[in-house]
Design an enzyme around this catalytic site. Structure first.
Site, mmCIF file in Angstrom:
data_model
loop_
_atom_site.group_PDB
_atom_site.id
_atom_site.type_symbol
_atom_site.label_atom_id
_atom_site.label_comp_id
_atom_site.label_asym_id
_atom_site.label_seq_id
_atom_site.Cartn_x
_atom_site.Cartn_y
_atom_site.Cartn_z
ATOM 1 N N ALA A 65 0.868 -1.182 0.000
ATOM 2 C CA ALA A 65 0.000 0.000 0.000
ATOM 3 C C ALA A 65 0.902 1.228 0.000
ATOM 4 O O ALA A 65 2.045 1.168 0.464
ATOM 5 C CB ALA A 65 -0.867 -0.013 1.249
ATOM 6 N N GLY A 112 0.410 -5.060 0.690
ATOM 7 C CA GLY A 112 -0.695 -5.084 -0.269
ATOM 8 C C GLY A 112 -0.274 -5.653 -1.617
ATOM 9 O O GLY A 112 -1.102 -6.189 -2.356
#
Ligand code: CO8
Length: 261
Positions: A65, A112
């Site tokens: 992320a 992520g």
């Protein structure tokens, strides 16, 4: 549609999505995730496409992320937005996509990024690939399936160690424990991913959809329910023209001509 953070193209019957934020190691900012979602949805709706490849290129898949973008977000905003699901929806898109999506991973697939690869149907890795869930090192934890999909894929012990220490797993270990299906030299990764996706795209689409659906059910149900589901789909496949064609072609020693019917 024009994209800022990804490149999107078709190679024959294969849709190719390339994450393209090299300045941030393909960190998954909101805009990038929205674009991946839009691209996969477009390929899912495109009859000319039978399978999708998702890659970050030769250097890095995605370093997670976008920490700089996430930093300082108030809990209540994340909670009300059901972050990261409703906000960025790529996770839902991949979950719902009926066409096979193959992740081609070179370099880091962290946080992520590892979760994005695991949300695909299978992972082909370059020898340079490194997988990890290092969120604990920044005072957080995986938020898009890292504690769940990783555990199902590699078992509790490895998943615990990775999530609790942030240790990275190299490609050889990832193949050994079943996180990736195969490891390739980096210079062959994309060509092989496109070739595999191309071979899938040539097959009977109903059969491919059914096989994907049945394998996915294995994660979500009991063995008996899964076997029953598989059996019903197997029987249903006999209602398709492609199944009749495939078997007739085998018996007639010729190549089948599937019509996706
Ligand atoms: N977010 C934002 N920027 C990043 C990120 C990231 N995750 N990773 C790298 N970058 C940026 C760096 O800030 C740097 O930018 P700049 O040049 O402007 O300073 C550039 O990319 C290059 O990075 P480095 O200089 O650090 O390169 P190194 O080769 O020295 O190190 C690493 C590479 C090891 C990958 C290192 O960058 C790193 O540790 N990155 C962070 C990895 C990480 O912690 N990932 C997990 C993030 S949290 C997460 O993913 C939660 C998931 C929640 C659900 C999903 C929601 C989308």
């Amino acid at each position: 549609m024009s994209y800022e953070h990804i490149r999107v193209e078709t190679r024959g019957a294969v849709g190719l999505v390339t994450l393209d934020r090299p300045e941030a190691m393909n960190a998954l900012c909101d805009g990038l995730l929205r674009e991946v979602s839009a691209a996969v949805r477009a390929f899912a709706a495109d009859d000319g496409v039978g399978a999708v490849v998702l890659t970050g290129g030769d250097e890095v898949f995605a370093a997670g992320a976008d920490i700089k973008e996430m930093q300082g977000r108030p809990f209540v905003d994340l909670f009300l937005g059901d972050f990261p699901n409703s906000h960025q929806e790529v996770w839902v898109t991949l979950e719902q996509c009926r066409k096979p999506v193959i992740a081609a991973v070179a370099g880091y697939a962290l946080g992520g990024g590892c979760e994005l690869a695991m949300a695909c149907d299978f992972i082909l890795a370059a020898e340079t690939a490194k997988f990890g869930q290092p969120e604990v090192k920044i005072g957080a934890l995986p938020g898009a399936g890292g504690t769940q999909r990783l555990t199902r894929l590699v078992g509790k012990s490895k998943a615990m160690e990775m999530c609790l220490t942030g240790r990275l797993m190299d490609a050889a270990e990832a193949e050994r424990v079943g996180l990736v299906s195969r490891v390739l030299p980096v210079e062959r990764l994309l060509d092989e991913a496109l070739a595999v996706a191309g071979r899938i795209a040539e097959l009977s689409r109903p059969a491919v959809f059914m096989a994907k659906e049945a394998v996915k059910v294995a994660d979500e149900t009991t063995l008996q329910e899964g076997l029953r589901f598989e059996r019903r789909l197997f029987e249903a496949a006999f209602a398709t023209a492609d199944c009749a064609e495939g078997m007739a072609a085998f018996a007639g020693k010729r190549k089948p001509a599937f019509r996706n019917r």
